[in-house]
Scaffold this active site. Structure first.
Site, mmCIF file in Angstrom:
data_model
loop_
_atom_site.group_PDB
_atom_site.id
_atom_site.type_symbol
_atom_site.label_atom_id
_atom_site.label_comp_id
_atom_site.label_asym_id
_atom_site.label_seq_id
_atom_site.Cartn_x
_atom_site.Cartn_y
_atom_site.Cartn_z
ATOM 1 N N GLY A 71 1.547 9.706 3.593
ATOM 2 C CA GLY A 71 2.094 11.045 3.772
ATOM 3 C C GLY A 71 1.890 11.580 5.179
ATOM 4 O O GLY A 71 2.745 12.265 5.739
ATOM 5 N N THR A 72 0.742 11.249 5.767
ATOM 6 C CA THR A 72 0.448 11.746 7.112
ATOM 7 C C THR A 72 1.486 11.230 8.106
ATOM 8 O O THR A 72 2.058 12.007 8.887
ATOM 9 C CB THR A 72 -0.970 11.295 7.537
ATOM 10 O OG1 THR A 72 -1.907 11.870 6.618
ATOM 11 C CG2 THR A 72 -1.299 11.719 8.949
ATOM 12 N N ASN A 141 -1.643 21.383 -2.049
ATOM 13 C CA ASN A 141 -2.674 20.468 -2.512
ATOM 14 C C ASN A 141 -3.905 21.169 -3.053
ATOM 15 O O ASN A 141 -4.600 20.644 -3.906
ATOM 16 C CB ASN A 141 -3.082 19.518 -1.368
ATOM 17 C CG ASN A 141 -3.128 20.196 -0.026
ATOM 18 O OD1 ASN A 141 -2.199 20.899 0.370
ATOM 19 N ND2 ASN A 141 -4.215 20.004 0.694
ATOM 20 N N GLN A 169 2.195 16.214 -2.805
ATOM 21 C CA GLN A 169 1.514 16.596 -4.052
ATOM 22 C C GLN A 169 2.497 16.840 -5.192
ATOM 23 O O GLN A 169 2.147 16.684 -6.361
ATOM 24 C CB GLN A 169 0.664 17.861 -3.837
ATOM 25 C CG GLN A 169 -0.547 17.643 -2.973
ATOM 26 C CD GLN A 169 -1.610 16.749 -3.602
ATOM 27 O OE1 GLN A 169 -1.606 16.492 -4.813
ATOM 28 N NE2 GLN A 169 -2.522 16.255 -2.790
ATOM 29 N N SER A 189 3.744 10.223 -0.704
ATOM 30 C CA SER A 189 2.592 9.336 -0.561
ATOM 31 C C SER A 189 2.322 8.690 -1.916
ATOM 32 O O SER A 189 2.265 9.396 -2.934
ATOM 33 C CB SER A 189 1.381 10.148 -0.114
ATOM 34 O OG SER A 189 0.251 9.327 -0.051
ATOM 35 N N ALA A 190 2.133 7.363 -1.927
ATOM 36 C CA ALA A 190 1.994 6.657 -3.207
ATOM 37 C C ALA A 190 0.679 6.972 -3.920
ATOM 38 O O ALA A 190 0.632 7.009 -5.147
ATOM 39 C CB ALA A 190 2.089 5.151 -2.971
ATOM 40 N N HIS A 191 -0.394 7.200 -3.152
ATOM 41 C CA HIS A 191 -1.700 7.252 -3.823
ATOM 42 C C HIS A 191 -1.937 8.536 -4.600
ATOM 43 O O HIS A 191 -2.919 8.653 -5.333
ATOM 44 C CB HIS A 191 -2.839 6.956 -2.841
ATOM 45 C CG HIS A 191 -3.190 8.035 -1.868
ATOM 46 N ND1 HIS A 191 -4.249 8.881 -2.050
ATOM 47 C CD2 HIS A 191 -2.635 8.402 -0.678
ATOM 48 C CE1 HIS A 191 -4.358 9.701 -1.002
ATOM 49 N NE2 HIS A 191 -3.380 9.430 -0.160
ATOM 50 N N THR A 227 6.046 -5.318 10.394
ATOM 51 C CA THR A 227 6.261 -6.080 9.154
ATOM 52 C C THR A 227 5.810 -5.246 7.961
ATOM 53 O O THR A 227 4.746 -4.636 7.983
ATOM 54 C CB THR A 227 5.469 -7.415 9.217
ATOM 55 O OG1 THR A 227 5.929 -8.124 10.356
ATOM 56 C CG2 THR A 227 5.672 -8.242 7.966
ATOM 57 N N CYS A 314 -11.686 19.162 2.873
ATOM 58 C CA CYS A 314 -12.753 18.194 2.959
ATOM 59 C C CYS A 314 -12.231 16.946 3.638
ATOM 60 O O CYS A 314 -11.355 16.276 3.122
ATOM 61 C CB CYS A 314 -13.227 17.858 1.555
ATOM 62 S SG CYS A 314 -14.685 16.875 1.556
HETATM 63 N N1 PLP Z 1 0.330 16.253 2.484
HETATM 64 C C1 PLP Z 1 -0.397 16.730 1.462
HETATM 65 C C2 PLP Z 1 0.041 17.994 0.814
HETATM 66 C C3 PLP Z 1 -1.540 16.073 1.033
HETATM 67 O O1 PLP Z 1 -2.258 16.564 0.023
HETATM 68 C C4 PLP Z 1 -1.922 14.881 1.692
HETATM 69 C C5 PLP Z 1 -3.162 14.158 1.295
HETATM 70 O O2 PLP Z 1 -4.121 14.738 0.854
HETATM 71 C C6 PLP Z 1 -1.125 14.401 2.744
HETATM 72 C C7 PLP Z 1 -0.020 15.116 3.108
HETATM 73 C C8 PLP Z 1 -1.479 13.146 3.480
HETATM 74 O O3 PLP Z 1 -1.093 12.015 2.731
HETATM 75 P P1 PLP Z 1 -1.787 10.589 3.031
HETATM 76 O O4 PLP Z 1 -3.155 10.654 2.437
HETATM 77 O O5 PLP Z 1 -0.902 9.599 2.310
HETATM 78 O O6 PLP Z 1 -1.758 10.371 4.484
#
Ligand code: PLP
Length: 381
Positions: A71-72, A141, A169, A189-191, A227, A314
């Site tokens: 996501g970042t 989040n 989120q 973001s997958a996780h 890749t 955090c």
């Molecule tokens: N955006 C939001 C709202 C998030 O909660 C997070 C992760 O906590 C991110 C972006 C960043 O995602 P990633 O952990 O995949 O870089």
């Protein structure tokens, strides 16, 4: 010792078993998707199948999906891509991966529910007619509060501005139709949805001209070289499919969350549930226990086997005051005493029972023996 209870799904969700299976299979297969031989073609096919699933989760077309490292990176890429040469407006409650990507951004304030002030957004767009990029997340989040994205895109487009939406989120926790919402770029973001860490995607509508951050081999149609991380992409694809199929189960968690909040309120009448009256993700609860530092609560609950977090602020193990809760007009005491409880696919009613019991014990211990805990003095009214 009772089994540990994980209630920190907004930090990361446990991998779903089918995701582990898909990733494990991918790890023992060889092939580079850029190779023209059979091995390469098989890997390419697996990547494209995952792309279809990610697109389907958010109502996009497969060609609009660019895989990223999370996501970042998706947020950074969007701001670089869609924001180049534009004035950038961001909501006050965005994740740091948006806020820090544009240090000079203009801030759109939010109300006590955490919802963006559309009147201020409109005034900003009217006062300065330069091309703009508006960044508003779909769901927060920390509080789970959702934003009126259809209104944001309508307003922005009427003023010639583009919209980037961080849906990290929201995905898998609410239905998303990026095409109907006319969102120009959308981060995933997958996780957060039972997939692996270190993989995400940026959804880019067809008219957006991209400025890649990573240059090289021309992967992802030249938008993100390197890749492909095939096991992670395959895991993401399975997680996206399951998140779509299991959306009703996720939404049903809202009832469990609501009962939990009612019980906390009954047990501790001064508890404050944040983002009151807002549309909220069904899995998220942010509650403040005035006078008791969030870190103290997180540690006490951890000793009782419960994992929650102190707001979201955090990183690297350090807790700092939440810019989200402050932007919503909460006092330093409320912002500093708020914890986030986030439920997910493995959360059972017994987990919430265990949490409520641990909370009750914690409050009795801290409030009954103020000297034994680190307590914020409550200012006189
Ligand atoms: N955006 C939001 C709202 C998030 O909660 C997070 C992760 O906590 C991110 C972006 C960043 O995602 P990633 O952990 O995949 O870089």
């Amino acid at each position: 010792m009772t089994r540990p209870v994980y209630l920190d799904y907004n930090a990361t969700a446990p991998l779903k078993p089918a995701v582990i299976d898909a990733m494990t299979a991918a790890l023992s297969e060889c092939g580079n998707a850029s190779s023209v031989h059979r091995f390469g073609r098989l890997v390419r096919r697996a990547i494209e199948a995952a792309r279809d699933e990610v697109a389907a989760l958010v109502g996009a077309e497969a060609r609009q999906v660019i895989f990223t490292s999370g996501g970042t990176e998706a947020n950074n890429l969007a701001i670089r891509a869609a924001g180049a040469g534009r004035r950038i407006l961001v909501s006050a409650v965005e994740h740091d991966s948006v806020l820090r990507a544009v240090p000079g951004a203009e801030i759109i304030p939010v109300d006590a529910r955490g919802e963006v002030d559309l009147a201020v957004l409109q005034a900003k767009l009217e006062d300065d007619r330069r091309p703009a990029l508006v960044c508003v997340m779909l769901a927060n989040n920390e509080t789970g509060a959702t934003q009126p994205l259809a209104l944001v895109t309508h307003l922005a487009h009427a003023h010639g501005a583009l919209v980037h939406c961080d849906a990290v989120q929201a995905a898998g926790k609410m239905a998303i139709d990026a095409t109907r919402l006319e969102i120009d770029t959308l981060a995933l973001s997958a996780h957060k949805l039972g997939g692996p860490q270190g993989i995400g995607a940026l959804i880019v509508r067809d008219h957006i001209e991209l400025h890649p951050m990573l240059l090289g081999g021309g992967q992802e149609r030249g938008w993100r070289a390197g890749t492909e991380n095939v096991p992670a992409i395959r895991g993401f694809g399975v997680a996206a499919r399951l998140a779509r199929e299991e959306l009703p189960a996720m939404q049903a968690l809202g009832a469990l969350r609501d009962v939990m909040e009612q019980r906390l309120r009954r047990l501790t009448p001064d508890v404050v549930v944040l983002a009151p009256g807002a549309g909220r993700l069904p899995n998220t609860s942010c509650v403040a226990l005035p006078g008791v530092l969030a870190e103290t609560q997180v540690m006490a609950l951890d000793l009782a086997g419960i994992a929650v977090s102190a707001g979201a602020a955090c990183s690297s193990g350090k807790v700092r005051s939440s810019h989200v809760l402050r932007a919503m007009g909460n006092s330093p005491d409320i912002a500093g005493s708020a914890i986030r409880i986030s439920l997910g696919w493995r959360t059972a009613p017994e987990d919430i029972e265990h949490f409520v019991d641990a909370w009750t014990t914690m409050v009795a211990r801290i409030r009954g023996n103020q000297h034994a805990a680190r307590v914020i003095p409550v200012p006189a009214a």
